[in-house]
Write an enzyme that holds these catalytic residues in place. Sequence first.
Site, PDB file in Angstrom:
ATOM      1  CD  GLU A 100      -2.887   1.002   2.532  1.00  0.00           C
ATOM      2  OE1 GLU A 100      -3.913   1.937   2.535  1.00  0.00           O
ATOM      3  OE2 GLU A 100      -2.526   0.327   3.389  1.00  0.00           O
ATOM      4  CG  HIS A 159      -4.148   6.243   1.037  1.00  0.00           C
ATOM      5  ND1 HIS A 159      -4.400   6.916   2.214  1.00  0.00           N
ATOM      6  CD2 HIS A 159      -4.104   5.036   1.358  1.00  0.00           C
ATOM      7  CE1 HIS A 159      -4.426   6.107   3.047  1.00  0.00           C
ATOM      8  NE2 HIS A 159      -4.251   4.863   2.796  1.00  0.00           N
ATOM      9  CG  HIS A 175      -8.901   1.661   3.109  1.00  0.00           C
ATOM     10  ND1 HIS A 175      -8.857   3.108   2.095  1.00  0.00           N
ATOM     11  CD2 HIS A 175      -7.778   1.466   3.498  1.00  0.00           C
ATOM     12  CE1 HIS A 175      -7.577   3.504   2.449  1.00  0.00           C
ATOM     13  NE2 HIS A 175      -6.813   2.585   3.102  1.00  0.00           N
ATOM     14  CG  HIS A 227     -11.876   3.028   9.231  1.00  0.00           C
ATOM     15  ND1 HIS A 227     -11.649   2.633  10.585  1.00  0.00           N
ATOM     16  CD2 HIS A 227     -10.772   3.369   8.599  1.00  0.00           C
ATOM     17  CE1 HIS A 227     -10.284   2.320  10.343  1.00  0.00           C
ATOM     18  NE2 HIS A 227      -9.741   2.885   9.713  1.00  0.00           N
ATOM     19  CB  ALA A 277      -1.968   6.898   9.124  1.00  0.00           C
ATOM     20  N   GLY A 294      -9.211   6.979   3.643  1.00  0.00           N
ATOM     21  CA  GLY A 294      -7.999   7.512   2.618  1.00  0.00           C
ATOM     22  C   GLY A 294      -8.360   8.812   1.864  1.00  0.00           C
ATOM     23  CB  ILE A 308      -3.644   5.536  12.793  1.00  0.00           C
ATOM     24  CG1 ILE A 308      -3.628   7.237  12.656  1.00  0.00           C
ATOM     25  CG2 ILE A 308      -2.323   4.729  12.256  1.00  0.00           C
ATOM     26  CD1 ILE A 308      -2.287   7.634  13.479  1.00  0.00           C
ATOM     27  N   GLY A 309      -5.601   3.018  10.736  1.00  0.00           N
ATOM     28  CA  GLY A 309      -5.722   1.579  11.004  1.00  0.00           C
ATOM     29  C   GLY A 309      -7.142   1.418  11.784  1.00  0.00           C
ATOM     30  CG  ASP A 317      -6.486  -0.311   7.320  1.00  0.00           C
ATOM     31  OD1 ASP A 317      -5.142  -0.706   6.959  1.00  0.00           O
ATOM     32  OD2 ASP A 317      -6.842   0.591   7.450  1.00  0.00           O
TER      33      ASP A 317
END
Length: 330
Positions: A83, A151, A172, A208, A96, A176, A267-268, A231
């Site tokens: 990633e 992202h 995800h 999320h 992140a 992102g 962050i995850g 994640d």
Amino acid sequence: MPDSKFFDLQINGYYGVDFNQDDISAADLLSACAALERDAVGGVLVTIITDDIARMAARLTRFVELRATDPLIQRMIAGFHIEGPFISTQVGYVGAHPVEHAKEASWEEMALLLDAADGLTRIVTLAPEQDPDQDVTRRLVKQGVIVAAGHTNASINQLDACLDAGLSLFTHLGNGCPRLMDRHDNIIQRALSRADRLNFGLIADGAHVPFFALKNYLQIAGIDRTFIVSDAISAAGCGPGLYPLGDQEVLVGEDGVPRAEDDSHLIGSATTMQRMAENLRQHVGLTSVEIDRLTRVNPRRLMGLAVPPPTRLAVKTNGVKNGAHPATAP
């Protein structure tokens, strides 16, 4: 039986063990794999995130070496999800990931990572705008690697160009990206507008993506084109506290959610696949069959793995419908 268990295509760590540490030991990795097996996970893609190319390559090489040391590690780690580092440098979209290492795609650097992974790279997440001529996307697809957008703040034209080059997945969805974006012309809407050509990863921890939005995404994309990822970072399976992710330290609060110190982004996750499956049942209203497809069947099909029938089948049919798209996962 491993094939009746969850399959996680994006995991950064587990049970106190960070997969993005330079000095991860065989004992720590075995402990994490044993915890995953205990928590009904049958296989994962270890996710290596954006960093200096040499450090990313060294981490991949280390995992290849450790994977060969124990049958449980070998069985649990089905490959790698790389990633970055070819992701957006814009605030919010970089998430992140350390922005100083995010960059435009280079095949020479991508090839270094692929060589370090020794043929075990299964997914590469990049931002289409960071692969402007789609050279890296085309070469990865030609080598049998799944290319995912993530992202990213790709325009619809940039997204389409990468789709034409072989992009087939979105990492995800709903994350992102910044909290505040244009209400209509944003990356979530652009991606969903191409739901007939993309498969979507979703994080089902309720933080999320709110559960009502998760239900909307599933209805638009269809159960057959979506799958759940954890994640997870090293905090998964633990509790509140301070946990590592690469060179960062992440604080997990009493709510079990890992957040940046300024609360600007997550962050995850610290949520297990077991908990996510239960969330889908309790908060999204999915049936056991639908949950099985999202957490076990679809991820394995994307990896080209055989999918034996589940041990138990539900008879309820009042969950989210399959949407407008047929079963097209590879």
